[in-house]
Design a protein around this motif. Structure first.
Motif, PDB file in Angstrom:
ATOM      1  N   THR A  51       1.243  -0.962  -0.190  1.00 45.61           N
ATOM      2  CA  THR A  51      -0.242   0.080  -0.197  1.00 45.61           C
ATOM      3  C   THR A  51       0.895   1.254  -0.099  1.00 45.61           C
ATOM      4  OG1 THR A  51      -1.949  -1.066   1.460  1.00 45.61           O
ATOM      5  CG2 THR A  51      -1.293   1.246   1.536  1.00 45.61           C
ATOM      6  N   ARG A  52       1.768   1.402   0.944  1.00 45.32           N
ATOM      7  CA  ARG A  52       2.370   2.522   0.571  1.00 45.32           C
ATOM      8  C   ARG A  52       3.121   2.162  -0.747  1.00 45.32           C
ATOM      9  NH1 ARG A  52       6.597   1.414   4.749  1.00 45.32           N
ATOM     10  NH2 ARG A  52       6.652  -0.945   4.939  1.00 45.32           N
ATOM     11  N   LEU A  53       3.439   1.597  -1.335  1.00 45.17           N
ATOM     12  CA  LEU A  53       4.489   1.379  -2.080  1.00 45.17           C
ATOM     13  C   LEU A  53       3.055   2.282  -3.441  1.00 45.17           C
ATOM     14  CD1 LEU A  53       6.869   1.545  -3.796  1.00 45.17           C
ATOM     15  CD2 LEU A  53       5.884  -1.534  -4.421  1.00 45.17           C
ATOM     16  N   GLU A  54       2.300   2.274  -3.335  1.00 43.03           N
ATOM     17  CA  GLU A  54       1.416   2.414  -4.681  1.00 43.03           C
ATOM     18  C   GLU A  54       0.998   4.177  -4.577  1.00 43.03           C
ATOM     19  OE1 GLU A  54      -2.360   0.810  -5.062  1.00 43.03           O
ATOM     20  OE2 GLU A  54      -1.603  -1.083  -6.214  1.00 43.03           O
ATOM     21  N   GLN A  55       0.765   4.345  -2.743  1.00 46.70           N
ATOM     22  CA  GLN A  55       0.628   5.755  -2.501  1.00 46.70           C
ATOM     23  C   GLN A  55       2.141   6.288  -2.310  1.00 46.70           C
ATOM     24  OE1 GLN A  55      -1.225   5.049   1.274  1.00 46.70           O
ATOM     25  NE2 GLN A  55      -3.343   4.585   0.378  1.00 46.70           N
ATOM     26  N   GLY A  56       2.795   6.104  -3.021  1.00 46.34           N
ATOM     27  CA  GLY A  56       4.283   6.885  -3.248  1.00 46.34           C
ATOM     28  C   GLY A  56       4.884   7.363  -1.447  1.00 46.34           C
ATOM     29  N   ARG A  57       4.452   6.725  -1.132  1.00 41.34           N
ATOM     30  CA  ARG A  57       5.441   6.261   0.414  1.00 41.34           C
ATOM     31  C   ARG A  57       6.614   5.724   0.875  1.00 41.34           C
ATOM     32  NH1 ARG A  57       2.341   5.013   4.963  1.00 41.34           N
ATOM     33  NH2 ARG A  57       0.597   3.777   3.694  1.00 41.34           N
ATOM     34  N   GLU A  58       6.914   4.866   0.180  1.00 38.90           N
ATOM     35  CA  GLU A  58       7.982   4.321  -0.454  1.00 38.90           C
ATOM     36  C   GLU A  58       8.795   3.896  -1.757  1.00 38.90           C
ATOM     37  OE1 GLU A  58      11.035   1.646   0.020  1.00 38.90           O
ATOM     38  OE2 GLU A  58       9.176   1.690   1.901  1.00 38.90           O
ATOM     39  N   CYS A  80       8.332  -3.789 -18.902  1.00 39.84           N
ATOM     40  CA  CYS A  80       9.248  -3.889 -17.550  1.00 39.84           C
ATOM     41  C   CYS A  80      10.086  -2.955 -17.884  1.00 39.84           C
ATOM     42  CB  CYS A  80       9.757  -5.496 -18.366  1.00 39.84           C
ATOM     43  SG  CYS A  80       8.787  -7.230 -17.277  1.00 39.84           S
ATOM     44  N   ALA A  81      10.420  -2.565 -18.671  1.00 46.06           N
ATOM     45  CA  ALA A  81      11.607  -1.911 -18.811  1.00 46.06           C
ATOM     46  C   ALA A  81      10.865  -0.151 -18.046  1.00 46.06           C
ATOM     47  CB  ALA A  81      12.210  -1.283 -20.437  1.00 46.06           C
ATOM     48  N   HIS A  82       9.254  -0.035 -18.510  1.00 46.37           N
ATOM     49  CA  HIS A  82       8.795   1.235 -17.448  1.00 46.37           C
ATOM     50  C   HIS A  82       8.649   1.371 -16.563  1.00 46.37           C
ATOM     51  CE1 HIS A  82       6.287   4.452 -18.560  1.00 46.37           C
ATOM     52  NE2 HIS A  82       5.857   4.353 -17.435  1.00 46.37           N
ATOM     53  N   LEU A  83       8.418   0.009 -16.196  1.00 44.90           N
ATOM     54  CA  LEU A  83       8.301   0.261 -14.385  1.00 44.90           C
ATOM     55  C   LEU A  83      10.203   0.267 -13.893  1.00 44.90           C
ATOM     56  CD1 LEU A  83       7.335  -1.261 -11.867  1.00 44.90           C
ATOM     57  CD2 LEU A  83       7.360  -3.337 -12.404  1.00 44.90           C
ATOM     58  N   ASP A  84      11.014  -0.430 -14.768  1.00 42.58           N
ATOM     59  CA  ASP A  84      12.163  -0.439 -13.954  1.00 42.58           C
ATOM     60  C   ASP A  84      12.470   1.412 -13.785  1.00 42.58           C
ATOM     61  OD1 ASP A  84      12.981  -2.857 -14.036  1.00 42.58           O
ATOM     62  OD2 ASP A  84      13.828  -3.254 -15.963  1.00 42.58           O
ATOM     63  N   SER A  85      12.256   2.066 -15.028  1.00 43.61           N
ATOM     64  CA  SER A  85      12.867   3.421 -15.277  1.00 43.61           C
ATOM     65  C   SER A  85      11.846   4.120 -13.934  1.00 43.61           C
ATOM     66  CB  SER A  85      12.261   3.992 -16.615  1.00 43.61           C
ATOM     67  OG  SER A  85      13.607   3.288 -17.789  1.00 43.61           O
ATOM     68  N   LEU A  86      10.468   3.640 -13.545  1.00 45.23           N
ATOM     69  CA  LEU A  86       9.772   5.208 -12.376  1.00 45.23           C
ATOM     70  C   LEU A  86      10.364   4.372 -11.769  1.00 45.23           C
ATOM     71  CD1 LEU A  86       6.402   4.222 -14.130  1.00 45.23           C
ATOM     72  CD2 LEU A  86       7.132   5.684 -14.382  1.00 45.23           C
ATOM     73  N   VAL A  87      10.597   3.072 -11.393  1.00 44.41           N
ATOM     74  CA  VAL A  87      11.549   2.840 -10.028  1.00 44.41           C
ATOM     75  C   VAL A  87      12.811   3.106  -9.215  1.00 44.41           C
ATOM     76  CG1 VAL A  87      12.573   1.005  -8.570  1.00 44.41           C
ATOM     77  CG2 VAL A  87      10.329   0.668  -9.716  1.00 44.41           C
ATOM     78  N   LEU A  88      13.500   3.666 -10.309  1.00 43.01           N
ATOM     79  CA  LEU A  88      15.011   4.370 -10.565  1.00 43.01           C
ATOM     80  C   LEU A  88      14.380   5.905  -9.781  1.00 43.01           C
ATOM     81  CD1 LEU A  88      17.130   3.272 -13.557  1.00 43.01           C
ATOM     82  CD2 LEU A  88      17.448   2.757 -10.882  1.00 43.01           C
ATOM     83  N   ARG A  89      13.097   6.444 -11.143  1.00 43.55           N
ATOM     84  CA  ARG A  89      12.865   7.646 -10.878  1.00 43.55           C
ATOM     85  C   ARG A  89      12.573   8.009  -9.174  1.00 43.55           C
ATOM     86  NH1 ARG A  89       8.925   8.846 -14.340  1.00 43.55           N
ATOM     87  NH2 ARG A  89       7.702   9.227 -12.794  1.00 43.55           N
ATOM     88  N   ALA A  90      11.305   7.372  -9.336  1.00 47.93           N
ATOM     89  CA  ALA A  90      10.863   7.456  -6.910  1.00 47.93           C
ATOM     90  C   ALA A  90      12.337   7.310  -6.833  1.00 47.93           C
ATOM     91  CB  ALA A  90       9.886   6.114  -7.044  1.00 47.93           C
ATOM     92  N   ALA A  91      13.202   6.441  -6.622  1.00 42.90           N
ATOM     93  CA  ALA A  91      14.127   6.351  -5.418  1.00 42.90           C
ATOM     94  C   ALA A  91      14.951   7.973  -5.634  1.00 42.90           C
ATOM     95  CB  ALA A  91      14.845   4.996  -5.838  1.00 42.90           C
ATOM     96  N   GLY A  92      15.102   8.726  -6.966  1.00 41.79           N
ATOM     97  CA  GLY A  92      15.416   9.940  -6.964  1.00 41.79           C
ATOM     98  C   GLY A  92      16.711  10.635  -7.870  1.00 41.79           C
ATOM     99  N   ALA A  93      16.482   9.196  -9.029  1.00 40.21           N
ATOM    100  CA  ALA A  93      17.510   9.717 -10.288  1.00 40.21           C
ATOM    101  C   ALA A  93      16.553  10.215 -10.791  1.00 40.21           C
ATOM    102  CB  ALA A  93      17.323   8.403 -11.059  1.00 40.21           C
ATOM    103  N   ARG A  94      16.805  11.175 -11.622  1.00 39.52           N
ATOM    104  CA  ARG A  94      15.875  12.537 -13.025  1.00 39.52           C
ATOM    105  C   ARG A  94      17.127  12.754 -14.052  1.00 39.52           C
ATOM    106  NH1 ARG A  94      13.019  11.925  -9.509  1.00 39.52           N
ATOM    107  NH2 ARG A  94      11.466  13.610  -8.004  1.00 39.52           N
ATOM    108  N   ALA A  95      16.168  12.546 -14.960  1.00 39.26           N
ATOM    109  CA  ALA A  95      16.992  12.755 -16.866  1.00 39.26           C
ATOM    110  C   ALA A  95      15.923  13.647 -16.939  1.00 39.26           C
ATOM    111  CB  ALA A  95      16.633  11.120 -17.663  1.00 39.26           C
TER     112      ALA A  95
END
Length: 276
Positions: A51-58, A80-95
């Protein structure tokens, strides 16, 4: 707060039926797809964590969890590639890249060189940066756009597109899935946000497809056209990625010796329209 990862996960969760995981349908469900607790159990995490992952708290799911989500949500290669990129961006990566320069003369000449094959040089959001005469003639009305020509705007907002494109609905779905892939690095980029806002307000079909959150990259495919001058056409689109800011060259070809190849000569004979 940017929570594109959560938006994507919710959209894909709604597309997986309980039966796909061997679960009983049970009582009547208020929403389609899997419940959060069902997906959490399938990927081996607590309901609270998911739930925290979907809500952006994780924002830092493990590689194992990401791979499990890709399997359980039945994601294709592009997704799959899109999800990988979203995970990187959620962790702070920006492009965030600056706007690419205008097309070079060499790129414009390339578009002209492939005549009589219709050809378009497109930006990442499908603004027409260069086009040959056959490309303009293939999509009547494209050059009449009040702003810069854009093939996605044309498909959704010009009524002629429904008549000309042999499978208008499939073209709509492909183009929206492409726009979703464009938003991987930055879903709030000005060019993307402006086009999405415009088309969401103007087209219920676009709004519905955008909410589905399908993600696909361009690939070669055969398309049919019902052209008012050239008649029925079966053309294969070839898409070549260019290094500048997500640009691509799209060329439509006919089978050698086919009726469609002869019909393309009629397109080239039409007076070319001027780019705005």
């Amino acid at each position: 707060m940017d929570n594109e990862l959560g938006v994507f996960l919710r959209a894909r969760r709604a597309r997986v039926a309980p039966a796909d995981l061997g679960l009983p349908e049970g009582e009547r469900r208020r929403t389609p797809g899997l419940r959060r607790e069902e997906l959490a159990a399938a990927v081996g995490v607590s309901v609270d964590y998911y739930t925290r992952l979907e809500q952006g708290r994780e924002s830092r799911p493990s590689v194992r969890l990401v791979r499990s989500l890709q399997v359980v949500l039945r994601l294709g290669e592009d997704e799959c590639a899109h999800l990988d990129s979203l995970v990187l961006r959620a962790a702070g990566a920006r492009a965030r890249a600056g706007a690419p320069p205008e097309p070079t003369q060499a790129q414009r000449r390339l578009v002209e060189t492939v005549s009589p094959a219709p050809a378009y040089l497109l930006s990442r959001v499908s603004d027409v940066l260069a086009v040959n005469a056959e490309g303009l003639a293939l999509l009547p009305g494209l050059a009449e756009a009040p702003a810069r020509m854009n093939t996605i705007r044309y498909i959704f907002r010009d009524p002629r597109a429904r008549e000309i494109l042999g499978d208008w609905a499939a073209s709509c779905a492909d183009n929206v899935a492409h726009l979703r892939s464009v938003g991987t690095a930055d879903p709030h980029a000005a060019d993307l946000a402006a086009l999405v806002a415009e088309l969401s307000a103007a087209s219920p079909e676009f709004a519905g497809l955008w909410a589905r959150y399908d993600v696909r990259r361009w690939s070669s495919r055969t398309k049919s056209f019902r052209h008012p001058v050239a008649g029925e056409l079966e053309l294969t689109s070839q898409t070549l990625a260019l290094p500048e800011g997500g640009r691509r060259l799209v060329v439509y070809q006919a089978e050698p010796g086919s009726a469609a190849e002869k019909a393309l000569a009629l397109l080239g004979a039409e007076p070319p329209e001027e780019m705005p």
